[in-house]
Write a protein that holds these residues in place. Structure first.
Motif, mmCIF file in Angstrom:
data_model
loop_
_atom_site.group_PDB
_atom_site.id
_atom_site.type_symbol
_atom_site.label_atom_id
_atom_site.label_comp_id
_atom_site.label_asym_id
_atom_site.label_seq_id
_atom_site.Cartn_x
_atom_site.Cartn_y
_atom_site.Cartn_z
ATOM 1 N N UNK A 2 2.298 -13.801 2.345
ATOM 2 C CA UNK A 2 3.071 -12.563 2.569
ATOM 3 C C UNK A 2 2.911 -11.595 1.397
ATOM 4 N N UNK A 3 3.010 -10.306 1.696
ATOM 5 C CA UNK A 3 2.922 -9.281 0.653
ATOM 6 C C UNK A 3 4.156 -9.334 -0.232
ATOM 7 N N UNK A 4 3.983 -9.009 -1.492
ATOM 8 C CA UNK A 4 5.109 -8.913 -2.418
ATOM 9 C C UNK A 4 5.968 -7.705 -2.032
ATOM 10 N N UNK A 5 7.230 -7.663 -2.482
ATOM 11 C CA UNK A 5 8.052 -6.474 -2.219
ATOM 12 C C UNK A 5 7.383 -5.180 -2.700
ATOM 13 N N UNK A 6 6.708 -5.258 -3.852
ATOM 14 C CA UNK A 6 6.012 -4.075 -4.373
ATOM 15 C C UNK A 6 4.913 -3.620 -3.414
ATOM 16 N N UNK A 7 4.044 -4.558 -3.002
ATOM 17 C CA UNK A 7 2.934 -4.197 -2.109
ATOM 18 C C UNK A 7 3.438 -3.711 -0.754
ATOM 19 N N UNK A 8 4.505 -4.323 -0.257
ATOM 20 C CA UNK A 8 5.099 -3.870 1.015
ATOM 21 C C UNK A 8 5.623 -2.444 0.893
ATOM 22 N N UNK A 9 6.322 -2.161 -0.197
ATOM 23 C CA UNK A 9 6.891 -0.818 -0.387
ATOM 24 C C UNK A 9 5.776 0.209 -0.543
ATOM 25 N N UNK A 10 4.776 -0.124 -1.332
ATOM 26 C CA UNK A 10 3.648 0.795 -1.532
ATOM 27 C C UNK A 10 2.959 1.110 -0.208
ATOM 28 N N UNK A 11 2.740 0.083 0.600
ATOM 29 C CA UNK A 11 2.102 0.280 1.907
ATOM 30 C C UNK A 11 2.977 1.154 2.816
ATOM 31 N N UNK A 12 4.297 0.937 2.768
ATOM 32 C CA UNK A 12 5.212 1.735 3.592
ATOM 33 C C UNK A 12 5.228 3.193 3.134
ATOM 34 N N UNK A 13 5.218 3.413 1.822
ATOM 35 C CA UNK A 13 5.163 4.784 1.297
ATOM 36 C C UNK A 13 3.882 5.481 1.759
ATOM 37 N N UNK A 14 2.759 4.793 1.606
ATOM 38 C CA UNK A 14 1.481 5.413 1.972
ATOM 39 C C UNK A 14 1.369 5.645 3.477
ATOM 40 N N UNK A 15 1.988 4.791 4.275
ATOM 41 C CA UNK A 15 1.995 5.012 5.728
ATOM 42 C C UNK A 15 2.739 6.305 6.051
ATOM 43 N N UNK A 16 3.853 6.566 5.348
ATOM 44 C CA UNK A 16 4.584 7.821 5.566
ATOM 45 C C UNK A 16 3.794 9.011 5.029
ATOM 46 N N UNK A 17 3.164 8.847 3.871
ATOM 47 C CA UNK A 17 2.322 9.925 3.333
ATOM 48 C C UNK A 17 1.211 10.287 4.328
ATOM 49 N N UNK A 18 0.660 9.282 4.982
ATOM 50 C CA UNK A 18 -0.467 9.491 5.893
ATOM 51 C C UNK A 18 -0.072 10.262 7.155
ATOM 52 N N UNK A 19 1.238 10.380 7.417
ATOM 53 C CA UNK A 19 1.699 11.139 8.590
ATOM 54 C C UNK A 19 1.642 12.652 8.372
#
Length: 195
Positions: A2-19
């Motif tokens: 599983x992804x670390x909390x940091x990697x999960x948050x970073x991925x979630x931020x970038x998913x929103x940026x990509x919108x």
């Protein structure tokens, strides 16, 4: 694994940026403007801090979050309108980043610390808030200052550069002075700093 909390948050931020529907061209490819901006923020942080902690990394990455959703034009013209818009943007980005952190496994204390950094509370005292400010100023000077300087009258522009400079750390000053600039832009910066 599983992804670390940091990697999960970073991925979630970038998913929103990509919108972000706005695009910039990078190496001949259209890229969501906010995703590109977040990448520039992170790149400057790497130059400013040898070992930034996770919270600082997330604050810098989340600073411009979903900014396109509330355009500057929704607020009155002038300084008060601009400062209100900027405050509201920081509040929104901080709340959203904190929520994503909690959803990824961070505790309230860390999530609130990052929200404060994004709101730039404790500027000059809190290293995370200072990092967010320094990176934002460097991205502005590197990418937007040249075009911006053509839209604003000379005296107002000098005041903006002086106010921006006051908020930056000595290390950010050093990096800013090393930026490639047109002769016109460099002249404006030098005039502002001499004033």
């Amino acid at each position: 694994m599983p992804l670390s909390p940091f990697d999960q948050t970073l991925a979630a931020l970038d998913a929103l940026h990509a919108e972000d529907p706005r695009r910039v061209e990078v190496a001949g490819e259209p890229v969501p403007q906010e995703l590109w901006h977040a990448g520039r923020m992170s790149a400057w942080l790497e130059r400013l801090h040898e070992h930034p902690d996770e919270l600082m990394l997330l604050a810098v990455r989340g600073q411009h979050l979903q900014r396109w959703q509330v355009p500057r034009s929704d607020y009155p013209e002038g300084r008060v309108g601009y400062l209100t818009w900027r405050r509201d943007q920081g509040q929104r980005a901080g709340e959203t980043t904190a929520r994503l952190m909690r959803e990824s496994g961070y505790g309230d204390e860390d999530a609130e610390a990052v929200a404060r950094m994004i709101r730039k509370q404790g500027l000059g005292r809190d290293p995370g808030a200072q990092a967010v400010e320094d990176c934002a100023c460097l991205v502005f000077l590197e990418n937007y200052f040249g075009d911006f300087s053509k839209q604003i009258d000379h005296d107002h522009l000098i005041r903006i550069v002086q106010m921006t400079w006051k908020k930056m750390s000595p290390q950010a000053h050093e990096l800013a002075l090393g930026l490639p600039m047109t002769a016109e832009a460099r002249g404006l910066v030098e005039e502002a700093l001499a004033g």
